[in-house]
Scaffold this motif. Structure first.
Motif, PDB file in Angstrom:
ATOM      1  N   VAL A 169       0.849  -1.181   0.000  1.00  0.00           N
ATOM      2  CA  VAL A 169       0.000   0.000   0.000  1.00  0.00           C
ATOM      3  C   VAL A 169       0.893   1.243   0.000  1.00  0.00           C
ATOM      4  O   VAL A 169       1.910   1.274   0.719  1.00  0.00           O
ATOM      5  N   TYR A 170       0.483   2.246  -0.798  1.00  0.00           N
ATOM      6  CA  TYR A 170       1.191   3.533  -0.850  1.00  0.00           C
ATOM      7  C   TYR A 170       0.327   4.586  -0.176  1.00  0.00           C
ATOM      8  O   TYR A 170      -0.869   4.714  -0.463  1.00  0.00           O
ATOM      9  N   THR A 171       0.907   5.304   0.704  1.00  0.00           N
ATOM     10  CA  THR A 171       0.212   6.391   1.364  1.00  0.00           C
ATOM     11  C   THR A 171       0.455   7.684   0.583  1.00  0.00           C
ATOM     12  O   THR A 171       1.610   8.027   0.282  1.00  0.00           O
ATOM     13  N   GLN A 172      -0.622   8.357   0.237  1.00  0.00           N
ATOM     14  CA  GLN A 172      -0.494   9.587  -0.567  1.00  0.00           C
ATOM     15  C   GLN A 172       0.260  10.645   0.229  1.00  0.00           C
ATOM     16  O   GLN A 172      -0.106  10.972   1.360  1.00  0.00           O
ATOM     17  N   PRO A 173       1.290  11.204  -0.382  1.00  0.00           N
ATOM     18  CA  PRO A 173       2.051  12.241   0.325  1.00  0.00           C
ATOM     19  C   PRO A 173       1.273  13.548   0.355  1.00  0.00           C
ATOM     20  O   PRO A 173       0.456  13.836  -0.521  1.00  0.00           O
ATOM     21  N   LEU A 174       1.522  14.347   1.382  1.00  0.00           N
ATOM     22  CA  LEU A 174       0.884  15.635   1.537  1.00  0.00           C
ATOM     23  C   LEU A 174       1.941  16.727   1.503  1.00  0.00           C
ATOM     24  O   LEU A 174       3.072  16.544   1.963  1.00  0.00           O
ATOM     25  N   SER A 175       1.516  17.856   0.958  1.00  0.00           N
ATOM     26  CA  SER A 175       2.425  18.994   0.873  1.00  0.00           C
ATOM     27  C   SER A 175       2.221  19.869   2.092  1.00  0.00           C
ATOM     28  O   SER A 175       1.135  20.424   2.306  1.00  0.00           O
ATOM     29  N   GLU A 176       3.240  19.962   2.926  1.00  0.00           N
ATOM     30  CA  GLU A 176       3.211  20.793   4.111  1.00  0.00           C
ATOM     31  C   GLU A 176       4.377  21.761   4.064  1.00  0.00           C
ATOM     32  O   GLU A 176       5.479  21.402   3.649  1.00  0.00           O
ATOM     33  N   GLU A 180       9.587  18.272   4.070  1.00  0.00           N
ATOM     34  CA  GLU A 180       9.841  17.624   2.795  1.00  0.00           C
ATOM     35  C   GLU A 180       8.790  16.555   2.553  1.00  0.00           C
ATOM     36  O   GLU A 180       8.559  15.696   3.419  1.00  0.00           O
ATOM     37  N   PRO A 181       8.124  16.582   1.387  1.00  0.00           N
ATOM     38  CA  PRO A 181       7.116  15.552   1.102  1.00  0.00           C
ATOM     39  C   PRO A 181       7.759  14.166   1.046  1.00  0.00           C
ATOM     40  O   PRO A 181       8.860  13.991   0.501  1.00  0.00           O
ATOM     41  N   VAL A 182       7.072  13.177   1.620  1.00  0.00           N
ATOM     42  CA  VAL A 182       7.575  11.808   1.698  1.00  0.00           C
ATOM     43  C   VAL A 182       6.476  10.863   1.210  1.00  0.00           C
ATOM     44  O   VAL A 182       5.299  11.023   1.543  1.00  0.00           O
ATOM     45  N   LEU A 183       6.882   9.889   0.392  1.00  0.00           N
ATOM     46  CA  LEU A 183       5.980   8.839  -0.070  1.00  0.00           C
ATOM     47  C   LEU A 183       6.249   7.577   0.761  1.00  0.00           C
ATOM     48  O   LEU A 183       7.385   7.083   0.815  1.00  0.00           O
ATOM     49  N   TYR A 184       5.202   7.035   1.392  1.00  0.00           N
ATOM     50  CA  TYR A 184       5.326   5.859   2.242  1.00  0.00           C
ATOM     51  C   TYR A 184       4.825   4.627   1.483  1.00  0.00           C
ATOM     52  O   TYR A 184       3.744   4.649   0.890  1.00  0.00           O
ATOM     53  N   MET A 185       5.650   3.569   1.577  1.00  0.00           N
ATOM     54  CA  MET A 185       5.252   2.275   0.995  1.00  0.00           C
ATOM     55  C   MET A 185       5.155   1.265   2.150  1.00  0.00           C
ATOM     56  O   MET A 185       6.139   1.036   2.866  1.00  0.00           O
ATOM     57  N   LEU A 200       8.159  -0.623   6.307  1.00  0.00           N
ATOM     58  CA  LEU A 200       7.781   0.751   5.937  1.00  0.00           C
ATOM     59  C   LEU A 200       8.961   1.408   5.238  1.00  0.00           C
ATOM     60  O   LEU A 200      10.024   1.620   5.852  1.00  0.00           O
ATOM     61  N   ALA A 201       8.747   1.713   3.938  1.00  0.00           N
ATOM     62  CA  ALA A 201       9.783   2.384   3.131  1.00  0.00           C
ATOM     63  C   ALA A 201       9.363   3.833   2.924  1.00  0.00           C
ATOM     64  O   ALA A 201       8.218   4.111   2.553  1.00  0.00           O
ATOM     65  N   GLU A 202      10.320   4.723   3.169  1.00  0.00           N
ATOM     66  CA  GLU A 202      10.060   6.148   3.001  1.00  0.00           C
ATOM     67  C   GLU A 202      10.880   6.649   1.798  1.00  0.00           C
ATOM     68  O   GLU A 202      12.106   6.533   1.789  1.00  0.00           O
ATOM     69  N   PHE A 203      10.137   7.170   0.785  1.00  0.00           N
ATOM     70  CA  PHE A 203      10.777   7.672  -0.430  1.00  0.00           C
ATOM     71  C   PHE A 203      10.680   9.198  -0.446  1.00  0.00           C
ATOM     72  O   PHE A 203       9.612   9.779  -0.183  1.00  0.00           O
ATOM     73  N   SER A 204      11.804   9.797  -0.793  1.00  0.00           N
ATOM     74  CA  SER A 204      11.794  11.252  -1.015  1.00  0.00           C
ATOM     75  C   SER A 204      11.138  11.539  -2.374  1.00  0.00           C
ATOM     76  O   SER A 204      11.579  11.010  -3.414  1.00  0.00           O
ATOM     77  N   VAL A 205      10.094  12.373  -2.339  1.00  0.00           N
ATOM     78  CA  VAL A 205       9.415  12.706  -3.602  1.00  0.00           C
ATOM     79  C   VAL A 205      10.369  13.451  -4.536  1.00  0.00           C
ATOM     80  O   VAL A 205      10.382  13.205  -5.749  1.00  0.00           O
ATOM     81  N   ASP A 206      11.174  14.312  -3.978  1.00  0.00           N
ATOM     82  CA  ASP A 206      12.150  15.017  -4.804  1.00  0.00           C
ATOM     83  C   ASP A 206      13.178  14.055  -5.380  1.00  0.00           C
ATOM     84  O   ASP A 206      13.598  14.180  -6.535  1.00  0.00           O
ATOM     85  N   GLY A 207      13.579  13.047  -4.587  1.00  0.00           N
ATOM     86  CA  GLY A 207      14.514  12.045  -5.095  1.00  0.00           C
ATOM     87  C   GLY A 207      13.898  11.202  -6.182  1.00  0.00           C
ATOM     88  O   GLY A 207      14.565  10.837  -7.168  1.00  0.00           O
ATOM     89  N   LEU A 208      12.630  10.829  -6.020  1.00  0.00           N
ATOM     90  CA  LEU A 208      11.959  10.089  -7.085  1.00  0.00           C
ATOM     91  C   LEU A 208      11.957  10.871  -8.402  1.00  0.00           C
ATOM     92  O   LEU A 208      12.169  10.300  -9.476  1.00  0.00           O
TER      93      LEU A 208
END
Length: 551
Positions: A169-176, A180-185, A200-208
């Motif tokens: 499951v991917y948790t939708q990232p939120l802009s705060e 830094e926005p983070v995408l959770y897997m 729980l994997a945390e992806f940097s949206v900017d890195g993606l």
């Protein structure tokens, strides 16, 4: 006055506006055709620009769409690869083949291998944090953990969803702001279909975005990742700039295309926007240049048409003036002839042609000797023409004989004057010719009558006097001598003739005999010696005249 007459002839009512005069008249096609051609040219250019711009925009949209789909495919594959690796790791944990220390080693290698991966954590089914491995640039203390337990929030919601679905499951990232926005897997650990926790994997949206999208796409477009609420998470976006350029035919909105990143869903959207290049500026400048040139050409055509209208009106006025003057010249009974400075005939009017019998085409261009010169007078007329060309002609005019085409001659009187043009320069000599044949004939007859009368008077032996109506003067000296007395100092006679009855009409001047004898009072018959006079005069004397002595 001729100008007023010409204006009266041309006056057809109040003047029409120029746009109404443009479509009226016989030559409207001559003026409308260039204007229509320019307008059609402008319309063709505008249509061509519009069509080419549509084709260009369509090609750009296709290119953006192709590149965005390719970038989305790269992101999807990259996320799926990480998902497969995490699922293998979760399978090893579920098979009890991995301890927390071994997990740290493998998680550390994954974090170091993939720069977009910020952290990888192991959470058991009691929501306790078993182990975690973070990137060196990320703080080790996680915001979603409190006292080793998951606290309420989006991470806990993702944990529950993964437990229920038993799939990643991917948790939708939120802009705060400031975060830094983070995408959770969330990858569930399910030994024998039993939920035992998750990875729980945390992806940097900017890195993606930086490592998942190809570099050539990033250089070609403004690429960004947005959340489900169209909030910018990472990357750059071209803002809308409303203004005049939005209303131009070749300009519109920014060429862009977006697509959701499929493993995540609508919570993560990849969008690419084409950069504004100089082609739009060049195309706009060229279009405006063509439009300005077409407008200037249209304005010049309209100005030229208005100028031609004014010129045509002036020409019509000039034609009316010329027609009026030509009508005057054609109505004149006086012949007109114009010579240039070399003595060549350059103009004759119809009266001159009618007098001489030669046509205008035959006379114009002739030099001396002219066709209307008599052969016997050519030398004298040539000398007079030489005086005329040097300006020595008599301003009172001169008389000459003119030969008609049939060979007959007539007397004419010429008056010569300089021919001056509009600039005040003399261009020739103008002569007017009048037929004086009849006046000369009358003059010759009068002269001949006078000579005959003088001869008769000088040949008379009797005394003769001339007296007007009721006059007492004597015209013949012999009449006073015949009266037997000397002539008075005033020149009057002692005898005078007067009508006995005024009711009888007689000439004002009549030659009557002055008879000294009282016997002359008898009116029975005229004297025996009677001058040579018309019979009507003798009758008048016999019927109504008598002699009387003056008192």
């Amino acid at each position: 006055m001729a100008s007023d007459l010409a204006s009266t002839l041309l006056d057809t009512g109040p003047p029409l506006p120029w746009w109404q005069r443009l479509v009226r008249g016989q030559d409207r096609l001559i003026h409308l055709a260039p204007l229509a051609a320019v307008l059609l040219f402008l319309a063709a250019i505008a249509t061509a620009f519009w069509y080419l711009r549509l084709e260009e925009v369509h090609r750009e949209q296709e290119a953006v769409k192709r590149d965005v789909e390719y970038s989305q495919q790269r992101l999807r594959l990259r996320l799926l690869e990480r998902q497969e690796q995490f699922m293998r790791l979760a399978r090893d944990i579920s098979d009890r083949d991995m301890s927390p220390m071994q997990f740290d080693i493998r998680a550390e290698s994954l974090v170091l291998q993939y720069p977009e991966l910020m952290a990888l954590s192991w959470i058991d089914d009691q929501r306790r944090l078993m182990a975690t491995q973070t990137s060196p640039s990320v703080p080790r203390q996680r915001a979603w953990v409190a006292d080793g337990q998951l606290k309420r929030g989006e991470v806990l919601e993702g944990f529950d969803l993964a437990r229920d679905l038993r799939q990643p499951v991917y948790t939708q990232p939120l802009s705060e702001k400031g975060v830094e926005p983070v995408l959770y897997m969330h990858v569930p650990i399910t030994p024998r279909a039993h939920f035992a926790g998750e990875l729980l994997a945390e992806f940097s949206v900017d890195g993606l975005l930086r490592y998942g999208v190809p570099a050539e796409v990033l250089a070609k477009y403004a690429v960004a990742l947005f959340d489900g609420k169209d909030q910018l998470l990472a990357g750059q976006s071209i803002p809308e700039r409303p203004g005049l350029s939005d209303r131009l035919p070749w300009s519109g909105k920014v060429n862009e295309f977006d697509i959701p990143v499929s493993p995540v869903g609508n919570g993560l959207v990849l969008r690419a926007q084409a950069w504004r290049t100089s082609q739009g500026v060049v195309g706009g400048t060229l279009f405006w240049l063509v439009a300005v040139l077409a407008a200037m050409t249209t304005w010049m055509l309209i100005a030229n048409w208005r100028q031609s209208q004014r010129r045509q009106q002036a020409q019509q006025a000039l034609m009316a003036e010329t027609t009026f003057r030509r009508a005057m010249e054609n109505s004149m009974l006086t012949g007109m002839r114009a010579l240039d400075m070399q003595g060549r005939i350059i103009y004759v009017n119809p009266a001159f042609c009618q007098m001489t019998g030669w046509t205008e085409d035959e006379l114009i261009g002739q030099t001396e000797p002219f066709s209307y010169w008599p052969d016997e007078d050519r030398e004298a007329l040539a000398a007079r023409l030489s005086d005329e060309l040097i300006g020595s002609s008599d301003p009172a005019g001169f008389q000459m004989r003119v030969k008609r085409r049939d060979g007959t001659l007539f007397d004419a009187r010429f008056y010569v004057s300089p021919l001056i043009d509009a600039t005040g320069k003399q261009t020739g000599w103008m002569a007017s010719m009048t037929d004086i044949t009849e006046p000369n004939r009358v003059r010759r007859q009068l002269s001949a009558s006078y000579e005959r009368f003088t001869t008769v008077l000088e040949a008379l032996d009797a005394s003769v006097s001339v007296a007007p109506w009721a006059a007492r003067s004597c015209c013949s000296p012999t009449s006073c001598t015949a009266s037997g007395s000397a002539a008075p100092p005033t020149g009057t006679c002692s005898w005078w003739c007067a009508p006995a009855r005024p009711r009888h009409s007689c000439p004002t001047k009549a030659w009557m005999p002055s008879i000294p004898s009282p016997a002359c009072r008898s009116t029975a018959s005229p004297p025996a010696r009677w001058p040579s006079m018309p019979r009507s005069t003798s009758n008048a004397w016999a019927n109504g005249w008598k002699c009387a002595r003056a008192t």
